[in-house]
Each structure stands twice: as structure tokens, then as C-alpha cells.
Design a protein around this motif. Structure first.
Motif, PDB file in Angstrom:
ATOM      1  N   GLN A 124      -3.309  -2.613   4.724  1.00 60.25           N
ATOM      2  CA  GLN A 124      -2.954  -1.203   4.830  1.00 60.25           C
ATOM      3  C   GLN A 124      -1.975  -0.825   3.720  1.00 60.25           C
ATOM      4  OE1 GLN A 124      -3.841   0.700   7.657  1.00 60.25           O
ATOM      5  NE2 GLN A 124      -2.891   2.544   6.898  1.00 60.25           N
ATOM      6  N   ILE A 128      -1.372   2.054  -0.237  1.00 58.89           N
ATOM      7  CA  ILE A 128      -0.346   3.059  -0.490  1.00 58.89           C
ATOM      8  C   ILE A 128       0.426   2.713  -1.750  1.00 58.89           C
ATOM      9  CG2 ILE A 128       1.750   4.116   0.429  1.00 58.89           C
ATOM     10  CD1 ILE A 128       0.497   3.786   3.207  1.00 58.89           C
ATOM     11  N   GLN A 130       3.470   3.595  -3.964  1.00 60.79           N
ATOM     12  CA  GLN A 130       4.746   4.290  -3.828  1.00 60.79           C
ATOM     13  C   GLN A 130       5.461   4.226  -5.167  1.00 60.79           C
ATOM     14  OE1 GLN A 130       6.215   4.825  -0.291  1.00 60.79           O
ATOM     15  NE2 GLN A 130       7.566   6.254  -1.355  1.00 60.79           N
ATOM     16  N   GLU A 135       4.342   9.323  -3.036  1.00 61.73           N
ATOM     17  CA  GLU A 135       3.565   8.357  -2.272  1.00 61.73           C
ATOM     18  C   GLU A 135       2.104   8.772  -2.282  1.00 61.73           C
ATOM     19  OE1 GLU A 135       5.170   7.026   1.644  1.00 61.73           O
ATOM     20  OE2 GLU A 135       3.109   7.348   2.289  1.00 61.73           O
ATOM     21  N   ASP A 137      -1.653   7.751  -1.086  1.00 59.50           N
ATOM     22  CA  ASP A 137      -2.474   6.905  -0.215  1.00 59.50           C
ATOM     23  C   ASP A 137      -3.900   6.952  -0.754  1.00 59.50           C
ATOM     24  OD1 ASP A 137      -4.119   5.856   1.807  1.00 59.50           O
ATOM     25  OD2 ASP A 137      -2.655   6.369   3.354  1.00 59.50           O
TER      26      ASP A 137
END
Ligand code: CA
Length: 228
Positions: A124, A128, A130, A135, A137
Motif C-alpha cells: 500500500q 503513495i 510523498q 502526496e 497516490d
């Protein structure tokens, strides 16, 4: 639903594992010898492997080594009571946990769940990106800046997602067109410049110390970031 491959030559033990793991919703694939373990691993692409060490034809450590050469799929070793050194060796070679036989069913299920949760959490997290307060996704296709969602057109979003996959790498207009618009696109390069212009505007509040969409004159564009 997660699939678990059980590599265990003792039929009775394999069945007990299967029954308890199916009860909590996992799909089970069973393999009773070492030489079929890898082919079955490839065929079923399990989310986790329960791997016995003492197999008649091939040692569990060898199988673990081969799995590790091609996959980060979590592996829990099944060890007999007293094989303490084996357990330590297992962690060295990339096993995620071990279960000692004979096992208590609830504890075995808890260990499987914990290892799966950890590995799925890592998976997961890798979606993402960052960059400081930005951020992105890449699976959900959402962008947040300072906690606020940044709304973009699908095309502009695709440009940003692509740049975010390769931070600090420069792409020419032609490369961006090829990757984002596709080969069939026969419009002008100017579409790239306009998308970049809109993206910059949308990310106006992004702290330049964290990053920016940079123009490298004569070369192209990049998502230049200091924080990864
Ligand atoms: Ca065995």
C-alpha cells in the motif's frame, strides 16, 4: 481474498493448516514436496508461503533462497520443535516468521494474519509518493497538497503521476507525449507545455524547498524534489 501456498510433505499437518486457514477466509494451495514448490509458486502467485524445512527431495532453505531471488512474497517457515538454529538462519535468509510444529491453531492463524497485514501495508505504502507536503497516490489517482485535495484534469493528472514515478529525472516533450498521450497522438508539443503550466498553477502553494516542476531549457521537464 489472499492465496496461501502450503509446502509440507506431511499430509495431516498440511490438512490441519488448510482447514484453519480456510475457516478465516484464505484460499489454500497445497504442495507436498520440494521440487514442485517453485513451479506451484509461479503458477498460483500466492500472497504468502508456509514452507516446511524438512522435505524429502529439496530442503526448505533452498526453496526460500530461490523464492527470494525473484520475489518479496512473505514466507513463514514451518520448523520442528528444537530447530532453534534453523529459525535464526531463516531470518538471515529472508524468512518473515516461523511457526513451530506442533502449533496451536489460533497462534498459527494470528502469525499468518500479522505477516500478511505487514506485507500488504508495505505494498500500500509504495503506491503513495510523498514529497514533503505533496502526496500523490498513484493507485487511487489522488493528489493532496498540505492535506487539501488538488483537483486536476485526467490528462494533467497523468502527466504528474508519470513525473512522480521518476522524480528528478528529466523528460523531453516527446517522451512525455509518448508516455502520457500515447503514440497515436498527432497534436502539437504545446499540449505538454500547457499541461505543465496548469500543473504549476495547481501546485502553486507547494513549498519550493520541497520541490517543483522544473523546466530544463532545451531538455524538458522534471519533478524536482528534495524530500522523498
Ligand atoms: Ca517435513
Amino acid at each position: 481474498m489472499s492465496t496461501i501456498l502450503i509446502v509440507e510433505d506431511e499430509f495431516a499437518i498440511s490438512q490441519v493448516l488448510k482447514v484453519y486457514l480456510e475457516k478465516v477466509g484464505y484460499q489454500i494451495v497445497q504442495c507436498y514436496n520440494g521440487s514442485e514448490a517453485l513451479p506451484m509458486f509461479h503458477e498460483h502467485q500466492p500472497h504468502l508461503v508456509l514452507l516446511d524445512i524438512m522435505l524429502p527431495d529439496k530442503n526448505g532453505w533452498m526453496i526460500l533462497k530461490e523464492i527470494r531471488q525473484q520475489s518479496s512474497c512473505p514466507v513463514i517457515m514451518l520448523t520442528a520443535l528444537g530447530e532453534v538454529d534453523d529459525r535464526l538462519a531463516g531470518f538471515d535468509q529472508g524468512a518473515d516468521d516461523y511457526i513451530t510444529k506442533p502449533f496451536v491453531a489460533d497462534e498459527m492463524v494470528a502469525r499468518v494474519k500479522a505477516v500478511l497485514r505487514r506485507s500488504q501495508g508495505n505494498e500500500q505504502a509504495s503506491f503513495i509518493k510523498q514529497f514533503g507536503q505533496l502526496e500523490i497516490d498513484t493507485r487511487a489517482h489522488t493528489v493532496y497538497l498540505k492535506g487539501q485535495e488538488v483537483v486536476l484534469t485526467p490528462r494533467d493528472l497523468s502527466v504528474l503521476l508519470f513525473l512522480a514515478e521518476y522524480p528528478n529525472q528529466t523528460f523531453t516533450r516527446e517522451q512525455l507525449i509518448e508516455h502520457v498521450w500515447g503514440w497515436e497522438y498527432d497534436g502539437s508539443d504545446r499540449a505538454v507545455d500547457l499541461a505543465i503550466k496548469r500543473l504549476r498553477k495547481a501546485l502553486m502553494n507547494w513549498d519550493i524547498r520541497e520541490g517543483e516542476i522544473k523546466t530544463l531549457r532545451g531538455l524538458g521537464y522534471q519533478l524536482s524534489v528534495t524530500k522523498k
